[in-house]
Design a protein around this motif. Structure first.
Motif, PDB file in Angstrom:
ATOM      1  N   TYR A 196     -34.589 -48.649  58.492  1.00  0.00           N
ATOM      2  CA  TYR A 196     -34.415 -47.383  58.959  1.00  0.00           C
ATOM      3  C   TYR A 196     -33.835 -46.505  57.920  1.00  0.00           C
ATOM      4  O   TYR A 196     -32.464 -46.164  58.146  1.00  0.00           O
ATOM      5  CB  TYR A 196     -33.757 -47.280  60.441  1.00  0.00           C
ATOM      6  N   ARG A 212     -33.587 -43.788  56.425  1.00  0.00           N
ATOM      7  CA  ARG A 212     -33.065 -42.405  56.602  1.00  0.00           C
ATOM      8  C   ARG A 212     -31.647 -42.406  57.433  1.00  0.00           C
ATOM      9  O   ARG A 212     -30.780 -41.753  57.248  1.00  0.00           O
ATOM     10  CB  ARG A 212     -34.168 -41.418  57.019  1.00  0.00           C
ATOM     11  N   GLU A 213     -32.007 -43.074  58.619  1.00  0.00           N
ATOM     12  CA  GLU A 213     -30.646 -43.195  59.595  1.00  0.00           C
ATOM     13  C   GLU A 213     -29.636 -44.020  59.070  1.00  0.00           C
ATOM     14  O   GLU A 213     -28.465 -43.526  59.042  1.00  0.00           O
ATOM     15  CB  GLU A 213     -31.151 -44.024  60.636  1.00  0.00           C
ATOM     16  N   MET A 214     -29.608 -44.941  57.953  1.00  0.00           N
ATOM     17  CA  MET A 214     -28.717 -45.814  57.325  1.00  0.00           C
ATOM     18  C   MET A 214     -27.829 -44.492  56.420  1.00  0.00           C
ATOM     19  O   MET A 214     -26.693 -44.534  56.298  1.00  0.00           O
ATOM     20  CB  MET A 214     -29.254 -46.597  56.321  1.00  0.00           C
ATOM     21  N   ASP A 215     -28.768 -43.590  55.790  1.00  0.00           N
ATOM     22  CA  ASP A 215     -27.864 -42.615  55.043  1.00  0.00           C
ATOM     23  C   ASP A 215     -27.249 -41.710  55.704  1.00  0.00           C
ATOM     24  O   ASP A 215     -26.260 -41.298  55.616  1.00  0.00           O
ATOM     25  CB  ASP A 215     -28.873 -42.136  54.292  1.00  0.00           C
ATOM     26  N   PRO A 267     -31.022 -53.345  59.365  1.00  0.00           N
ATOM     27  CA  PRO A 267     -31.084 -51.717  59.674  1.00  0.00           C
ATOM     28  C   PRO A 267     -31.560 -50.910  58.576  1.00  0.00           C
ATOM     29  O   PRO A 267     -31.982 -49.674  58.660  1.00  0.00           O
ATOM     30  CB  PRO A 267     -29.719 -51.680  59.905  1.00  0.00           C
ATOM     31  N   LEU A 285     -26.006 -42.520  58.577  1.00  0.00           N
ATOM     32  CA  LEU A 285     -24.648 -43.152  59.087  1.00  0.00           C
ATOM     33  C   LEU A 285     -23.843 -43.419  57.687  1.00  0.00           C
ATOM     34  O   LEU A 285     -22.463 -43.107  57.948  1.00  0.00           O
ATOM     35  CB  LEU A 285     -25.177 -44.672  59.198  1.00  0.00           C
ATOM     36  N   LEU A 340     -21.942 -51.987  62.270  1.00  0.00           N
ATOM     37  CA  LEU A 340     -22.198 -51.349  63.526  1.00  0.00           C
ATOM     38  C   LEU A 340     -23.795 -51.163  63.644  1.00  0.00           C
ATOM     39  O   LEU A 340     -24.355 -51.711  64.597  1.00  0.00           O
ATOM     40  CB  LEU A 340     -21.924 -50.011  63.501  1.00  0.00           C
ATOM     41  N   ALA A 341     -24.524 -50.822  62.399  1.00  0.00           N
ATOM     42  CA  ALA A 341     -25.791 -50.744  62.528  1.00  0.00           C
ATOM     43  C   ALA A 341     -26.542 -52.208  62.732  1.00  0.00           C
ATOM     44  O   ALA A 341     -27.587 -52.155  63.485  1.00  0.00           O
ATOM     45  CB  ALA A 341     -26.270 -50.189  61.154  1.00  0.00           C
ATOM     46  N   GLY A 397     -25.416 -54.199  64.409  1.00  0.00           N
ATOM     47  CA  GLY A 397     -25.370 -54.554  66.123  1.00  0.00           C
ATOM     48  C   GLY A 397     -26.507 -53.968  66.673  1.00  0.00           C
ATOM     49  O   GLY A 397     -26.885 -54.447  67.639  1.00  0.00           O
ATOM     50  N   ILE A 398     -27.098 -53.107  66.029  1.00  0.00           N
ATOM     51  CA  ILE A 398     -28.411 -52.348  66.825  1.00  0.00           C
ATOM     52  C   ILE A 398     -29.525 -52.954  66.220  1.00  0.00           C
ATOM     53  O   ILE A 398     -30.510 -53.245  67.152  1.00  0.00           O
ATOM     54  CB  ILE A 398     -28.517 -50.916  66.350  1.00  0.00           C
ATOM     55  N   ASN A 399     -29.565 -53.305  65.031  1.00  0.00           N
ATOM     56  CA  ASN A 399     -30.936 -54.054  64.582  1.00  0.00           C
ATOM     57  C   ASN A 399     -30.516 -55.066  63.334  1.00  0.00           C
ATOM     58  O   ASN A 399     -29.633 -54.605  62.402  1.00  0.00           O
ATOM     59  CB  ASN A 399     -31.760 -52.954  64.002  1.00  0.00           C
TER      60      ASN A 399
END
Lengths: 409, 409
Positions: free
Chosen positions: B64, B66-69, B61, B71, B53-54, B56-58
């Motif tokens: 990023y 912090r955002e991976m965590d 991923p 997620l 999914l991530a 699909g955004i970048n």
């Protein structure tokens, strides 16, 4: 500089493509000096998928409400992280915060939580660093730190309450309709979009079934006096502004709208002794179980035997729980019978204008009569009148009432 | 009464059916007075699905982190809630706790976090209420309360560290193999299951590539002196006990096992000036980027020009980052060239017994020679010897060494 809270629902962030589209739109619309807080729901079908998993373990997973909250709060956590990555990919600083991290404090009524306090210190800090702050709607945590969901429509409440706590300039609710209509446009062909509506009227509309906004979120708006802009995810057109008072004269209509609710069930407890405390014993048992009772009518069955009938309505989703509780209490009260009717619906008219206009109720009953719709229960508030009718006649009823109060030009 | 921490990996809880099976097994094995803490990973493919999914955004991923965590921590949150529902469905009290709720405090190195403190007050409270406590492995939170993952194999570390902080009687690691073998049974047909192994040896085995346990989790076991029982998810057989000392005489073998690691890359920085501080400038830059450097060899290229070659290995997953950093430093140092070789593998022998046994190294090199395997780099520790070889020759190398030290009876 404006501080704006923008709420996007699950269908608006239902795929990676939609998430990128939302991020792009927000960056395009944002003035450099604006501070933006996003409140988002779980992606499209995520919540349903999670519920399906839980049902694989137990057919009735909601009995484990704390664990359902543990499960369901992951849905928003996924969408906030992805939307934040989307902002960053497009070159804008952003950070995601779960409900608890954003300071959303709730009571401990799992799956039906209520916000009890908001401490958005972290949100302010992240805004001050130049971030778009992406907050998980629908959730907070209780005193133990356990995740709690706010129940259906809770993301709207999160957004408006957060806007209030942040002293935001406005709260924009992006949805799949482009505003608040005089009736559900799926049922009434010539329903009209309202430019403005007061909190009070919107609250009544929402309470009576207008799906566009959840009642609690409108209450929050009223409490904090935050203007709520209900608008479309798919266009940039102005939608409907919900605020304290009208800014323009809109005296054309004595009512603001026709609301309806199909998800209603009627319960009748027949032949209970007409003694003090009877109503209390039924409704306190329901209140303890967090069941909201809506219309209540008590009528005399037999004066000589001093027995009475108690009729009331609840949300369909609460019916099975209600039935269990009422059966138990009715047994204790030695009632004759408990009857349940599911094929009912509620149609209502709402408008502060009816206060100074006698005869509004008569016009509503007349419109129902014209459509050959029988009224089972009537209830009124200061600014609304509701009638319980057969579910099968709902469409005719709503159209006939709408035609009466909003004649085509 | 015993307090036992049991860890189940992602494949053990990969479906609703498997989750029910795990819950049933735990309840069957549990004595009434036992206190049980479960540590679980995300369900099967969940982590991969979230990463997809991530992506699909970048495409990248992990930039990023912090955002991976944010997620990825949802993965365990789903599995703990479902496993808890499974226990409750089977009639046992249970409660789920995320890493943060269980008191797992980490530093802020997102996606590669380290536990810095554990405050398992809530875990004790829930155990005292008679609950099986189901804790999310692999995760904790930093000082801000932000979710942080512990990186690969982090669930083992969570389990052992939590067992230590709880002063548990033992920690059971359930996995898809039934213990620790003298070599990877997928490569060596007659590899032998060990009844016992010391922390020190297991640590060395793990560090050198034995996949069954993550090194950091063995360190934790040693630090807290918690016996770790590595056993199979699919059988109830006793597995291998990792502990401080042997409880029985197992002097048959001078080494405990043959470990190997294919996920290795070799970097050679050629022709750097042989001045003080050269090694520091390369390896401090890598340390800053959290890259673990493994084997290091420095050799003289040209005494007259006073230049040297620096050869070292890193994990394949760190290669692209390493290459960038080393290219930059090599440029500053005016090195002649930076060479990268990916088709390499490391084969190692491990055993405290080799301390008093000279000639072990010679026997290993002899076994490699017999298999016609060329040695590129050698490194040794007190209880291990490692050789870097061509990746394509790994299987022959491991088998030849194993046959030398564990002859078939």
């Amino acid at each position: 500089m404006a501080l704006i809270v923008k709420k996007f629902g699950g269908s608006s962030v239902g795929s990676v493509e939609k998430i990128m589209a939302v991020a792009k739109r927000i960056i395009d619309e944002k003035k450099a000096e604006d501070k933006v807080v996003m409140v988002v729901s779980a992606m499209g079908d995520t919540t349903d998928d999670l519920i399906a998993l839980a049902k694989g373990i137990n057919k009735d997973p909601y009995q484990y409400s704390r664990e359902m909250d543990m499960l369901l709060t992951t849905g928003e956590q996924v969408s906030i992280s992805l939307l934040t990555m989307a902002f960053k990919t497009l070159g804008h600083k952003a950070v995601s915060l779960t409900g608890p991290l954003a300071g959303m404090k709730t009571n401990s009524v799992h799956t039906k939580g209520k916000l009890v306090d908001i401490k958005p210190k972290r949100v302010h800090e992240e805004l001050d660093k130049g971030n778009i702050v992406v907050v998980a709607g629908f959730q907070g945590c209780d005193e133990l730190g356990d995740p709690v969901t706010l129940g259906r429509g809770g993301s709207d409440t999160s957004a408006v309450a957060l806007a209030g706590a942040l002293k935001a300039d406005s709260c924009e609710i992006f949805t799949d309709v482009d505003g608040v209509y005089s009736a559900d446009p799926r049922i009434v062909k010539d329903a009209r979009k309202m430019k403005e509506i007061t909190y009070y009227e919107m609250l009544e509309m929402a309470r009576l079934g207008a799906g566009v906004m959840q009642p609690r979120s409108v209450e929050m708006g009223k409490y904090f006096n935050i203007p709520i802009h209900v608008r479309s995810t798919f266009t940039t057109k102005t939608g409907t502004m919900i605020r304290e008072e009208y800014t323009m004269e809109e005296k054309d209509f004595v009512i603001r709208g026709v609301a309806h609710d199909e998800k209603v069930a009627k319960i009748a407890v027949l032949g209970v002794p007409n003694n003090p405390g009877i109503a209390y014993s039924i409704f306190s048992a329901l209140a303890e179980a967090n069941v909201d009772v809506d219309m209540i009518v008590q009528s005399i069955r037999n004066i000589e035997k001093n027995v009475t009938d108690m009729v009331f309505t609840v949300a369909s989703s609460d019916l099975s729980q209600t039935k269990k509780i009422v059966d138990r209490v009715a047994d204790q009260l030695q009632a004759i019978a408990v009857l349940v009717e599911e094929d009912v619906a509620k149609v209502s008219i709402v408008g502060a204008g009816m206060l100074g206009n006698p005869g509004i109720a008569a016009r509503m009953f007349g419109a129902l009569s014209k459509a050959a719709v029988n009224i089972e229960v009537i209830s009124t508030s200061e600014i609304s009148i509701s009638c319980l009718i057969k579910g099968a006649q709902l469409k005719e009823a709503v159209n006939s009432i709408h035609a009466e109060f909003f004649p085509q030009k």
